[in-house]
Design a protein around this motif. Sequence first.
Motif, PDB file in Angstrom:
ATOM      1  N   ARG A 245     -12.494 -63.964 -23.406  1.00  0.00           N
ATOM      2  CA  ARG A 245     -13.306 -63.043 -22.622  1.00  0.00           C
ATOM      3  C   ARG A 245     -12.480 -62.142 -21.708  1.00  0.00           C
ATOM      4  N   GLN A 246     -11.554 -62.715 -20.977  1.00  0.00           N
ATOM      5  CA  GLN A 246     -10.802 -61.917 -20.003  1.00  0.00           C
ATOM      6  C   GLN A 246      -9.941 -60.868 -20.695  1.00  0.00           C
ATOM      7  N   ALA A 247      -9.274 -61.248 -21.799  1.00  0.00           N
ATOM      8  CA  ALA A 247      -8.433 -60.286 -22.517  1.00  0.00           C
ATOM      9  C   ALA A 247      -9.278 -59.197 -23.169  1.00  0.00           C
ATOM     10  N   ILE A 248     -10.444 -59.564 -23.701  1.00  0.00           N
ATOM     11  CA  ILE A 248     -11.330 -58.572 -24.307  1.00  0.00           C
ATOM     12  C   ILE A 248     -11.751 -57.547 -23.260  1.00  0.00           C
ATOM     13  N   ARG A 249     -12.127 -58.058 -22.109  1.00  0.00           N
ATOM     14  CA  ARG A 249     -12.587 -57.177 -21.041  1.00  0.00           C
ATOM     15  C   ARG A 249     -11.460 -56.271 -20.563  1.00  0.00           C
ATOM     16  N   ALA A 250     -10.259 -56.827 -20.432  1.00  0.00           N
ATOM     17  CA  ALA A 250      -9.122 -56.043 -19.939  1.00  0.00           C
ATOM     18  C   ALA A 250      -8.739 -54.938 -20.908  1.00  0.00           C
ATOM     19  N   ARG A 288     -24.322 -57.890 -29.740  1.00  0.00           N
ATOM     20  CA  ARG A 288     -24.965 -57.663 -28.453  1.00  0.00           C
ATOM     21  C   ARG A 288     -24.171 -58.323 -27.333  1.00  0.00           C
ATOM     22  N   SER A 289     -23.711 -59.556 -27.566  1.00  0.00           N
ATOM     23  CA  SER A 289     -22.952 -60.253 -26.524  1.00  0.00           C
ATOM     24  C   SER A 289     -21.595 -59.588 -26.298  1.00  0.00           C
ATOM     25  N   LEU A 290     -21.002 -59.058 -27.369  1.00  0.00           N
ATOM     26  CA  LEU A 290     -19.679 -58.447 -27.237  1.00  0.00           C
ATOM     27  C   LEU A 290     -19.730 -57.097 -26.551  1.00  0.00           C
ATOM     28  N   THR A 291     -20.861 -56.372 -26.668  1.00  0.00           N
ATOM     29  CA  THR A 291     -20.926 -55.066 -26.021  1.00  0.00           C
ATOM     30  C   THR A 291     -20.870 -55.187 -24.510  1.00  0.00           C
ATOM     31  N   ARG A 292     -21.153 -56.374 -23.974  1.00  0.00           N
ATOM     32  CA  ARG A 292     -21.026 -56.567 -22.535  1.00  0.00           C
ATOM     33  C   ARG A 292     -19.560 -56.644 -22.108  1.00  0.00           C
ATOM     34  N   LEU A 293     -18.676 -56.884 -23.087  1.00  0.00           N
ATOM     35  CA  LEU A 293     -17.273 -57.094 -22.761  1.00  0.00           C
ATOM     36  C   LEU A 293     -16.365 -55.976 -23.254  1.00  0.00           C
ATOM     37  N   ALA A 294     -16.715 -55.339 -24.380  1.00  0.00           N
ATOM     38  CA  ALA A 294     -15.786 -54.399 -25.010  1.00  0.00           C
ATOM     39  C   ALA A 294     -16.518 -53.181 -25.545  1.00  0.00           C
ATOM     40  N   GLY A 295     -15.787 -52.078 -25.670  1.00  0.00           N
ATOM     41  CA  GLY A 295     -16.336 -50.858 -26.247  1.00  0.00           C
ATOM     42  C   GLY A 295     -15.814 -50.593 -27.637  1.00  0.00           C
ATOM     43  N   ARG A 296     -14.875 -51.455 -28.109  1.00  0.00           N
ATOM     44  CA  ARG A 296     -14.274 -51.242 -29.428  1.00  0.00           C
ATOM     45  C   ARG A 296     -14.212 -52.578 -30.157  1.00  0.00           C
ATOM     46  N   PHE A 297     -14.790 -52.620 -31.359  1.00  0.00           N
ATOM     47  CA  PHE A 297     -14.754 -53.817 -32.190  1.00  0.00           C
ATOM     48  C   PHE A 297     -13.888 -53.535 -33.409  1.00  0.00           C
ATOM     49  N   VAL A 298     -13.001 -54.463 -33.744  1.00  0.00           N
ATOM     50  CA  VAL A 298     -12.188 -54.334 -34.949  1.00  0.00           C
ATOM     51  C   VAL A 298     -12.435 -55.566 -35.819  1.00  0.00           C
ATOM     52  N   LEU A 299     -12.927 -55.340 -37.032  1.00  0.00           N
ATOM     53  CA  LEU A 299     -13.131 -56.432 -37.985  1.00  0.00           C
ATOM     54  C   LEU A 299     -11.869 -56.570 -38.810  1.00  0.00           C
ATOM     55  N   ALA A 300     -11.147 -57.682 -38.643  1.00  0.00           N
ATOM     56  CA  ALA A 300      -9.895 -57.927 -39.373  1.00  0.00           C
ATOM     57  C   ALA A 300     -10.127 -59.114 -40.288  1.00  0.00           C
ATOM     58  N   LEU A 301     -10.652 -58.841 -41.474  1.00  0.00           N
ATOM     59  CA  LEU A 301     -11.080 -59.912 -42.367  1.00  0.00           C
ATOM     60  C   LEU A 301     -10.140 -60.033 -43.560  1.00  0.00           C
ATOM     61  N   ASP A 302     -10.318 -61.113 -44.325  1.00  0.00           N
ATOM     62  CA  ASP A 302      -9.410 -61.396 -45.428  1.00  0.00           C
ATOM     63  C   ASP A 302      -9.357 -60.233 -46.416  1.00  0.00           C
ATOM     64  N   PRO A 303      -8.160 -59.977 -46.989  1.00  0.00           N
ATOM     65  CA  PRO A 303      -7.959 -58.758 -47.775  1.00  0.00           C
ATOM     66  C   PRO A 303      -8.376 -58.842 -49.232  1.00  0.00           C
ATOM     67  N   ASP A 304      -8.736 -60.017 -49.747  1.00  0.00           N
ATOM     68  CA  ASP A 304      -9.048 -60.107 -51.171  1.00  0.00           C
ATOM     69  C   ASP A 304     -10.403 -59.480 -51.474  1.00  0.00           C
ATOM     70  N   ALA A 305     -10.745 -59.448 -52.758  1.00  0.00           N
ATOM     71  CA  ALA A 305     -11.989 -58.794 -53.164  1.00  0.00           C
ATOM     72  C   ALA A 305     -13.187 -59.444 -52.506  1.00  0.00           C
ATOM     73  N   ALA A 306     -13.165 -60.764 -52.425  1.00  0.00           N
ATOM     74  CA  ALA A 306     -14.279 -61.462 -51.769  1.00  0.00           C
ATOM     75  C   ALA A 306     -14.347 -61.081 -50.304  1.00  0.00           C
ATOM     76  N   GLY A 307     -13.178 -60.886 -49.704  1.00  0.00           N
ATOM     77  CA  GLY A 307     -13.153 -60.487 -48.300  1.00  0.00           C
ATOM     78  C   GLY A 307     -13.746 -59.112 -48.106  1.00  0.00           C
ATOM     79  N   ASN A 308     -13.442 -58.183 -49.035  1.00  0.00           N
ATOM     80  CA  ASN A 308     -14.032 -56.848 -48.950  1.00  0.00           C
ATOM     81  C   ASN A 308     -15.545 -56.915 -49.046  1.00  0.00           C
ATOM     82  N   ALA A 309     -16.023 -57.725 -49.986  1.00  0.00           N
ATOM     83  CA  ALA A 309     -17.472 -57.855 -50.139  1.00  0.00           C
ATOM     84  C   ALA A 309     -18.087 -58.461 -48.888  1.00  0.00           C
ATOM     85  N   ALA A 310     -17.406 -59.456 -48.313  1.00  0.00           N
ATOM     86  CA  ALA A 310     -17.924 -60.086 -47.106  1.00  0.00           C
ATOM     87  C   ALA A 310     -17.944 -59.106 -45.941  1.00  0.00           C
ATOM     88  N   THR A 311     -16.920 -58.251 -45.876  1.00  0.00           N
ATOM     89  CA  THR A 311     -16.871 -57.261 -44.809  1.00  0.00           C
ATOM     90  C   THR A 311     -18.054 -56.310 -44.903  1.00  0.00           C
TER      91      THR A 311
END
Length: 620
Positions: A245-250, A288-311
């Motif tokens: 939380r603290q690092a996200i907010r900072a 919704r909970s994250l918008t109270r802490l941050a203005g930028r979200f980065v989704l860093a998910l697994d790179p395989d084909a299944a990961g792309n579909a999951a993203t």
Amino acid sequence: MSVTDEIKQRVDLVDLVSESVSLRKAGRNFKGLCPFHQEKTPSFVVFPETQGWHCFGACGEGGDVFSFVQKHEGVDFGEALGILARRAGISLDPQTPEMIQEEEQRDRLLEVLEAATAFFQERLASPEGEPAQTYLAGRGMSSEASADFRLGYSPNSWRALITRLTAIGYTREELIDSGLASQSDEGRVFDRFRHRLMFPIDDARGRIVGFGARTLDGSPPKYLNSPETRLFDKSRLLYALSKARQAIRAESTVVIVEGYMDAIAAHECGYGNVVASMGTAIGEPHLRSLTRLAGRFVLALDPDAAGNAATLRGLDVAREALQGDAAPVYEGGLLRFESRLEAEIRVAVLPDGLDPDEIIRRNPSEWERLIAEARSVVEYNFDVALAETDLSDAKDKARLARRLLPVIASVSDPVERAHYVEKLARQVQVDPRVVEQELATMRDPRGSRRAPEPGPEPVEGTFGVEEYALTFLLRSADALAAANAALAAAGLEPLAGGDFLDPANRSLFDALAGAETKDRLAFRSSLGSGLRQRFDFVERRWARSPEVDESALRQDGVTACLRLRERRLRNEMHLLQLAIEGSDDEEEKRGYQNAIGRSSRQVFFMSKALADRSSLRVKE
């Protein structure tokens, strides 16, 4: 006395803030580094006399004990009220016997989960936990990180945990209700987790509410979570959020990964703004909970084909949940969420075959680059769709267009949308007008195949002072110099993009101010598609206006530019006044007051200059 007033009397703000911020005495007040943004010089002030706080640095936040808890804990007012009421020993409402029983049961479940965590930690440190120790060592996990995240080991036994916890007073029913034990159809109760690496999962306040468990012998499932309980709802929980939380907010940025090990590796290597999902798509409660802490979200998910579909599936679920209107549901609906909450959502494209955990441990600088270069939602959709398309096949190109048009249709900014129209047209090798025609059909709720609107009209039927000023600036080669001369005569800086509130108008002005040519047609040709649409809109609307001779246009054009600056100055004065009202620091207040004085003098000279000019032939 109201409950909130009673809480303010009982809870001392200095004591509360001191638990998370190192404060030092500064006259009658206390000062420290702001917990809500990164800084080296303390600008965060707590005022004991008023029980208020204010940051005079970059974030400019301020408030009372309630607003501090809301922002620091990432909770809404109701949750902050409950936290502070418990701290003050105040009962918010008369509780029924049922309510008291429910609260006692929840507290009991929290106790049993805490006891289970201690048991699993103990077993990990024992010879029995060697398989889990070997796995962690192979993943590069330090003993310090393991202890910090309270990792554990569930013995390869049907009743090891049950035996321990019932021996210290917990019932079988409590073990089942907490998700630690399961019951067979025959009524036999047994440990839910056996021979697994245990990841305690806590809520935003750091209380253990469930577990994630990884297999150590390959038996399915690879990961087994606690079942849904009174406390555990994986659609609302993010792993490591209480630590992050603290690092996200900072940093005002949160990075979301898929695995527990990915999140732990990030924290261990100094990237404290990382959290993990728990096998579910990212949905509304998460964001919704994250918008109270941050203005930028980065989704860093697994790179395989299944990961792309999951993203893409995750983006789709989030978009469906967060869309607030009745428009058709498109992949790009998440972009409307970005706009509404002023949030930025991006996707980090990871190298093939590497998880975030591996990248972070192998090359931290590579991880930093990937997060910094994360792609927008639209660009990511383009990347995935293009990778699966044969551009030499006409049917494949048609499928590509059908897949991406809904995404483009949901882009709210007209300039950005026009950029993606041209990009798709280049990929499928058609005239952009063909893409615009299809896009117009998709954006028309009646489904009729009408031609696309020739320009972005923010408010139908209006032609405001900004558009009037742009007409003047576009139609005369020396118009900007004339407007700046009038501003200089009033002692003001030259016209700037910040004088325009509409983003498209602001972009067009910036392009005009930086243009190498003053020829209108040559300037139009130099613009991208989106700004050409805005240029044509201004020209077209002017052509439909009552005829005005060039001298009147020049007179009123300069007046329009002056009005833009006057409006901006008055807005700035209003913000400064709000800053004074939110501050108890006399030196800061004097600085704000001096700034108001300077703006007030500028407004006076501006008003005098406007009084000497004829009335503008357009409404504000």
